[in-house]
Scaffold this active site. Structure first.
Site, mmCIF file in Angstrom:
data_model
loop_
_atom_site.group_PDB
_atom_site.id
_atom_site.type_symbol
_atom_site.label_atom_id
_atom_site.label_comp_id
_atom_site.label_asym_id
_atom_site.label_seq_id
_atom_site.Cartn_x
_atom_site.Cartn_y
_atom_site.Cartn_z
ATOM 1 N N GLU A 163 -27.385 9.821 -2.377
ATOM 2 C CA GLU A 163 -28.327 9.755 -3.721
ATOM 3 C C GLU A 163 -29.482 11.146 -2.989
ATOM 4 O OE1 GLU A 163 -29.280 9.056 -6.959
ATOM 5 O OE2 GLU A 163 -27.916 7.013 -6.748
ATOM 6 N N PHE A 164 -28.652 12.369 -1.527
ATOM 7 C CA PHE A 164 -27.876 13.044 -1.981
ATOM 8 C C PHE A 164 -27.963 14.178 -0.508
ATOM 9 C CE2 PHE A 164 -28.536 12.665 -6.504
ATOM 10 C CZ PHE A 164 -26.952 12.491 -6.592
#
Ligand SMILES: *[C@@H]1O[C@H](CO)[C@@H](O)[C@H](O)[C@H]1NC(C)=O
Ligand SMILES: *[C@@H]1O[C@H](CO)[C@@H](O)[C@H](O)[C@H]1NC(C)=O
Ligand SMILES: *[C@@H]1O[C@H](CO)[C@@H](O)[C@H](O)[C@H]1NC(C)=O
Length: 375
Positions: free
Chosen positions: A143-144
């Site tokens: 993420e991310f």
């Protein structure tokens, strides 16, 4: 000659079409949940496996020095206990180990995927750990990726990972490990001025499916107004589950490779004026819970203890409750059921929950499992 060949081929073509049509229409549904390994109160033995097909162990992390998964002795026994408990249950469920998570360092994954050598070390370590501890598959939750280059590198990682998985399965005569990834709710997005899009071609070729995280659209970072943090529809923006899921399919990832994320938690705010209490009502701060987050079981308890008013909002397909100045946006069985119908109509593979231990007496998990019609 030519026509003779055609006659012979025709039944083959028809059979092929029927067979592939059949295969494409019916990979088994995914009814999944992530299991937070730090949840002391919820051992693997407490999981009701009649409600799920796949459980993700959350999380393992790669070392930022060696790029290998570091597994301490106590983690090793937890991993073994997790897989053996869930495989022995009736019915058994498939287990995947998820690597990364929301609080892991995104820059570490950027470094790992940036060159072939580190990708290979990471892939080999992940597969070795999965096999050693009895897992059926692997999941990456980065993420991310933050720019187009990192997305390209991620695509390369997935390709090489799939090659390695095929090779290992062939040489060991075992079923190939599953390979999935937790991804942003939409296939492309722009943050900090940087546009980026997931490597859909590689994903469609290399993964078993993606877990689209269709939640956290709102939260304590914006305390000016209440919000439905996992709205199916948003009339004013593209930040919605319907938009996100459709974007994956439109970009070319087959629907049966997309799994819809569902939150078993709510986001809370403090209302500026208790009488103005809808979605988008003025707020002053995060409400009850750590950082304005309550698990679904805590929401149920809060509503009961405070005699909260509970409202189902058909426009966003979400539920909210309020008592005094406290306001909670969440999903209950009703809003979850409507989302499941949406996902089925879009031809998706299934759903997953974040997180398994946040449900209240399996209420939503049970309703979801019933509502997902396997056809
Ligand atoms: C690696 O992680 C440790 C702690 O987990 C941290 O102190 C260190 O700065 C990290 N090193 C790099 C190069 O990111
Ligand atoms: C898993 O751990 C629990 C608690 O320590 C224990 O009671 C159980 O027997 C273990 N199960 C397996 C299959 O190892
Ligand atoms: C939503 O996305 C579409 C493309 O999918 C774009 O044309 C439109 O401008 C976007 N709307 C908003 C409000 O960002």
């Amino acid at each position: 000659m030519a026509s003779h060949k055609l006659v012979l081929l025709l039944p083959v073509i028809v059979l092929f079409t029927i067979t592939t049509g059949y295969v494409m229409a019916s990979p088994p549904a995914v009814k999944a949940a992530y299991w937070p390994s730090w949840s002391q109160t919820f051992p693997p033995s407490a999981i009701d496996t009649t409600l799920f097909t796949h459980i993700f162990y959350a999380f393992l992390l790669p070392s930022n020095v060696t790029f290998k998964l570091e597994v301490s002795e106590s983690t090793a026994s937890l991993l073994n206990n997790f897989t053996s408990t869930l495989h022995q249950k009736n019915p058994p469920v498939k287990t995947l180990v998820s690597i990364g998570g929301g609080s892991s360092d995104p820059k570490l994954f950027a470094r790992i995927v940036s060159n072939k050598g580190s990708r290979s070390i990471f892939i080999d370590s992940a597969m070795e750990v999965a096999r050693r501890h009895g897992f059926d598959g692997l999941d990456l939750d980065w993420e991310f990726p933050k720019n187009p280059k990192e997305m390209v590198d991620l695509g390369q990682l997935f390709k090489e990972w799939r090659v390695a998985i095929r090779k290992e399965a062939k040489s060991t005569h075992r079923s190939p490990l599953l390979l999935t990834s937790a991804v942003y709710f939409s296939v492309d997005f722009q943050w900090d001025e940087t546009y980026r899009k997931y490597p859909v071609a590689s994903i469609a070729k290399s993964l078993d499916w993606v877990n689209a995280m269709c939640f956290d659209y709102r939260g304590s970072w914006d305390t000016s107004a209440t919000g439905a943090h996992a709205a199916l529809y948003d009339p004013n923006s593209n930040i919605s589950t319907s938009y996100g899921l459709a974007s994956w399919v439109r970009a070319g990832v087959p629907g049966n490779m997309v799994v819809m994320g569902l939150p078993l938690y709510g986001k809370t705010w403090l209302l500026k004026d208790p009488k103005v209490n809808g979605i988008g009502a003025p707020a002053t701060a995060a409400g009850p819970g750590d950082d304005g987050i309550l698990t679904f079981s805590q929401v149920v308890k809060f509503n009961k203890e405070n005699g909260a008013t509970v409202v189902y909002d058909a426009k966003t397909v979400s539920t909210y409750s309020y008592a005094g100045t406290s306001w909670i946006g969440y999903d209950d069985s009703r809003s979850t059921t409507v989302k499941l119908k949406f996902a089925q109509a879009l031809g998706l593979r299934g759903y997953f929950f974040w997180a398994l231990s946040y449900d209240s007496e399996w209420e939503i998990s049970k309703q979801a499992s019933r509502a997902w019609i396997i056809g």
